[in-house]
Design an enzyme around this catalytic site. Structure first.
Site, short mmCIF file in Angstrom:
data_model
loop_
_atom_site.label_atom_id
_atom_site.label_comp_id
_atom_site.label_asym_id
_atom_site.label_seq_id
_atom_site.Cartn_x
_atom_site.Cartn_y
_atom_site.Cartn_z
NE ARG A 438 0.37 16.25 -0.90
CZ ARG A 438 1.68 16.34 -1.12
NH1 ARG A 438 2.19 15.83 -2.21
NH2 ARG A 438 2.47 16.88 -0.22
CG HIS A 468 5.81 5.54 0.33
ND1 HIS A 468 6.62 5.14 -0.71
CD2 HIS A 468 4.70 6.04 -0.25
CE1 HIS A 468 6.02 5.40 -1.86
NE2 HIS A 468 4.85 5.94 -1.61
CE1 TYR A 501 -1.96 4.39 -11.34
CE2 TYR A 501 -0.58 4.42 -9.39
CZ TYR A 501 -1.52 5.02 -10.20
OH TYR A 501 -2.01 6.26 -9.85
NE ARG A 597 5.00 8.14 -13.86
CZ ARG A 597 4.69 7.78 -12.62
NH1 ARG A 597 4.62 6.51 -12.29
NH2 ARG A 597 4.47 8.70 -11.69
CG HIS A 625 3.73 3.06 -9.47
ND1 HIS A 625 3.66 2.33 -8.30
CD2 HIS A 625 3.58 4.36 -9.11
CE1 HIS A 625 3.47 3.15 -7.28
NE2 HIS A 625 3.42 4.39 -7.74
#
Length: 747
Positions: A438, A468, A501, A597, A625
């Site tokens: 996205r 992913h 991250y 988180r 992350h």
């Protein structure tokens, strides 16, 4: 290269239910089989928090960092900007999706029992409160920054030098790019692009007194803020500059009034069933995104009521939110001011360490990995080692093949350059480029084109599922055999985000991982269902099955009267079935500590349901992350026999059922201890950047206590275990963390 529809999704979704660690010879992380767990007790209906409201709560925690007095002022402004950018994305995707459901009269309820319209109602109120808080903080920060010599022109008069500079800047850089458009029956209402802003002007023609309405849209290529020369550092918003110099745009007219507005549109891309060629589909879908339905209209505070009514009518604002703003219409644009050269108002620069293990081998990544598995923690350890791994593979004459997944690679990607260099050197290079990442679809299309031109075999994966997983695989000829080197990551192959991250990179030359990685790529590129996986669990289906198996083992240990513990670190936890499994574990007496988180739909500390579950969120200088799971395996955590995994997947249904993900077991002793005893434990012990979630959905800052502990400061000042190599025995010892009542201690 066209993407193909995935076939037999039902079959694939359950392919790993029998593939457990029980089939692997016992090593670090293994123990004899526990007793079989008893069935769980019934669960109450109201056992979930609403996903959307939980996300808004997360963004409030981000916004709270803009009020943190321990942070430098420009860093506080950065957090304000991040909260604005987060809210924009939330509106364009999540709120837009709910509004679409309401328009289509879809009444499917969320896990907490709310219809789309009920969720929208609650979201509208929470967003109004959030936006008000943003502007209150903005006003406070403006006052503090002005005292430090950084100011934003907002309505005040300009002195002579400021006026002259802005007049010249407007003439040379802004005026040529502007296109005034009349608003009347003879002219169609202009299209306002997603995230577009503009100004409505009410004019009177001096020659005949005729009233005219004009719209000026701000070209997206113009900077959001303009820096005036000299000191103090003075900035002006581009809309404010256009408004002040509008007389140059409308000669012969008297300006009666004006109003600034901004538009956000539905930006989600739905994949149609017959999308046989994803490349062609996404090129057109990106254009449709820019023309999606308006979901948010932001107006400056004193916007003319008649002009507002006209915008409402022309933009078709059904189920959209309208917000009146006393300040900038886009908080995300404030990031430009953070670039001001004021190191005294920013965090002290931090330089990532390069792993000593690799340096001991004269920078040879393959020699270091061949010696022993390595875990690199970004950004505390440099992402350069990942880039070097690929560049060395590209230039090494013994490397015959490279396979790489690419979800997000950034705009200036050294990873792409390495893959292109490898292909040009005659190596077999395969890149799985995810077009459905996205807001990165356009960039990924660009990289795919560049890679294909260089001779890389580009695969776009599944239509139904996003790829992913973060995996890189290098096949190298060594003597008469081939050895496979693998990299598994919890974050993207993105050099820029790797600086902010916190993620884990796991390197291994273990042949079992190499065989599994090969099966994974065959699954993605050829839809060949992986059989006989030795180490990895793969989603769809496999990650869920492996986690369930591990949770059930802990339940069985608890029911047998043995220590039973689960630790997990995730970005989000929303999947109802996974949450129910954790509830069942809590009811059995398993101690569960979660670091989540962002969104968390699990209710901790509810009597009879989740009494043994605690949930915290860590928000700080770096964005947490990495995804980690740890299971006690019959002993209290941390321990040497614990089962420890890292993953590309969060605890969300999309990650477990609709994406290609990997769950990676850590078996090497040093790597195992680093992730469990360092990374995971430090996050649990943090008291300076943590928020505790209660059973009612409220987050409260953790009391730092008499011995405050900051997880980011710890890793900025202490090297990791597996990256140190011989330095572990020769150099300064890394302070060992321990679980003690009242906070973190070192030994």
């Amino acid at each position: 290269m066209a993407a193909r529809k995935s076939t037999q999704p039902r079959k694939v979704a359950t392919m790993h239910t029998e593939d457990t660690d029980a089939h692997i010879p016992m090593q670090v992380g293994e123990s004899p089989e526990p007793p079989v767990a008893a069935p769980p007790r019934p669960l109450p209906a109201d056992r979930f928090f609403n996903r959307e409201l939980s996300w808004l709560s997360f963004n409030r925690r981000v916004l709270a960092e803009a009020q943190n007095p321990n942070y430098p002022l420009l860093e506080r402004l950065r957090f304000l900007s991040i909260s604005g950018n987060n809210l924009d994305e939330f509106m364009m995707v999540r709120v837009a999706g709910l509004a679409a459901q309401v328009r289509r009269q879809i009444d499917e309820v969320s896990t907490d029992g709310l219809t789309p319209s009920q969720q929208l109602q609650g979201i509208h109120g929470a967003i109004s409160d959030l936006v008000k808080a943003q502007y209150d903080i903005f006003t406070e920060l403006c006052t503090l920054l002005e005292a430090e010599g950084i100011r934003l022109i907002q309505g005040r008069k300009l002195d002579r030098s400021e006026g002259e500079f802005l007049a010249d800047y407007f003439e040379r850089h802004v005026l040529p790019a502007l296109t005034p458009q009349a608003i009347d029956p003879a002219h169609p209402f202009p299209f306002i692009a997603n995230q577009g802003s503009g100004i409505l002007f009410s004019l009177v023609r001096i020659a005949d007194g005729a009233e005219v309405n004009e719209m000026v849209l701000v070209p997206p290529a113009l900077p959001r803020f303009v820096r005036l020369p000299g000191q103090p550092a003075t900035w002006i918003g581009i809309e404010e500059l256009i408004r002040r110099k509008a007389s140059r745009l409308f000669p012969g007219f008297r300006i009666q009034g004006h109003g600034i507005f901004r538009v956000l549109r539905d930006s989600d891309i739905e994949i149609e069933e017959d999308a046989e060629d994803l490349v062609r589909y996404f090129r057109t879908a990106i254009q449709r995104r820019r023309r999606g339905r308006v979901i948010l209209l932001t107006l400056e505070d004193q916007f003319d009521p008649e002009a507002e009514q006209m915008l409402r009518q022309k933009l078709r604002l059904d189920y959209a939110i309208v917000i009146k703003s006393p300040g900038p219409l886009s908080m995300s644009g404030l990031s430009a001011l953070v670039d001001e050269e004021r190191p005294d108002l920013k965090f002290e620069p931090y330089s990532s360490r390069y792993p000593e293990r690799v340096l001991e081998h004269n920078g040879d990544c393959f020699a270091a990995i061949r010696e022993k598995d390595i875990v690199i923690q970004h950004p505390f350890e440099s992402f350069d080692v990942v880039i070097d791994f690929l560049h060395q593979a590209a230039s090494d004459p013994d490397v015959v093949a490279i396979k790489q997944t690419l979800y997000r690679a950034g705009k200036q990607s050294a990873v792409i350059a390495a893959l292109i260099a490898a292909a040009e050197a005659g190596k077999s290079v395969t890149a799985v480029v995810e077009l459905k990442a996205r807001f990165d679809e356009e960039q990924n299309l660009h990289w795919a084109s560049q890679l294909e031109r260089a001779g890389v075999q580009v695969i776009y994966g599944f239509v139904d599922w996003k790829t992913h997983a973060k995996v890189s695989m290098v096949v190298r000829r060594e003597g008469d055999e081939y050895r496979t080197y693998c990299h598994f990551g919890t974050g993207n192959y993105h050099p820029i985000t790797a600086r902010i991250y916190t993620d884990l990179s796991f390197f291994t030359a273990d042949p079992r991982f190499g065989r599994d990685a090969g099966l994974l790529f065959n699954f993605i590129t050829g839809y060949i269902e992986p059989k006989g996986m030795e180490m990895l669990a793969i989603s769809p289906g496999g990650v869920r099955a492996r986690l369930y198996e591990c949770i059930d083992r802990e339940i069985a240990y608890a029911q047998a009267g043995k220590p039973a513990t689960i630790w997990a670190k995730l970005n989000a936890l929303t999947d109802s079935r996974l949450i129910d499994r954790l509830y069942a574990a809590s009811q059995a007496g398993v101690s569960i500590s979660l670091v989540v988180r962002g969104i968390c739909c699990l209710k901790p500390g509810v009597p009879g349901l989740s009494e043994t579950i605690s949930v915290k969120s860590v928000i700080g200088r770096f964005l947490e992350h990495s995804r980690i799971w740890a299971f006690g395996n019959g002993s209290a955590l941390p321990n040497k026999r614990a089962r420890v995994f890292i993953s590309s997947a969060d605890g969300m249904t999309r990650n477990l059922d609709r994406r290609v993900e990997v769950l990676v077991p850590l078996r090497n002793g040093t790597v195992h201890d680093q992730v469990l005893d360092q990374v995971m434990l430090a996050n649990l012990l943090d008291t300076e950047q943590s928020w505790q979630l209660d059973a009612h959905g409220n987050y409260r800052r953790t009391d730092p206590g008499p011995q405050p502990f900051n997880v980011h400061r710890y890793f900025m000042t202490n090297p990791s275990l597996s990256g140190r190599g011989a330095a572990l025995t020769k150099g300064r010892k890394v302070p060992k963390l321990a679980l003690r009542r009242g906070g973190a201690t070192t030994a």
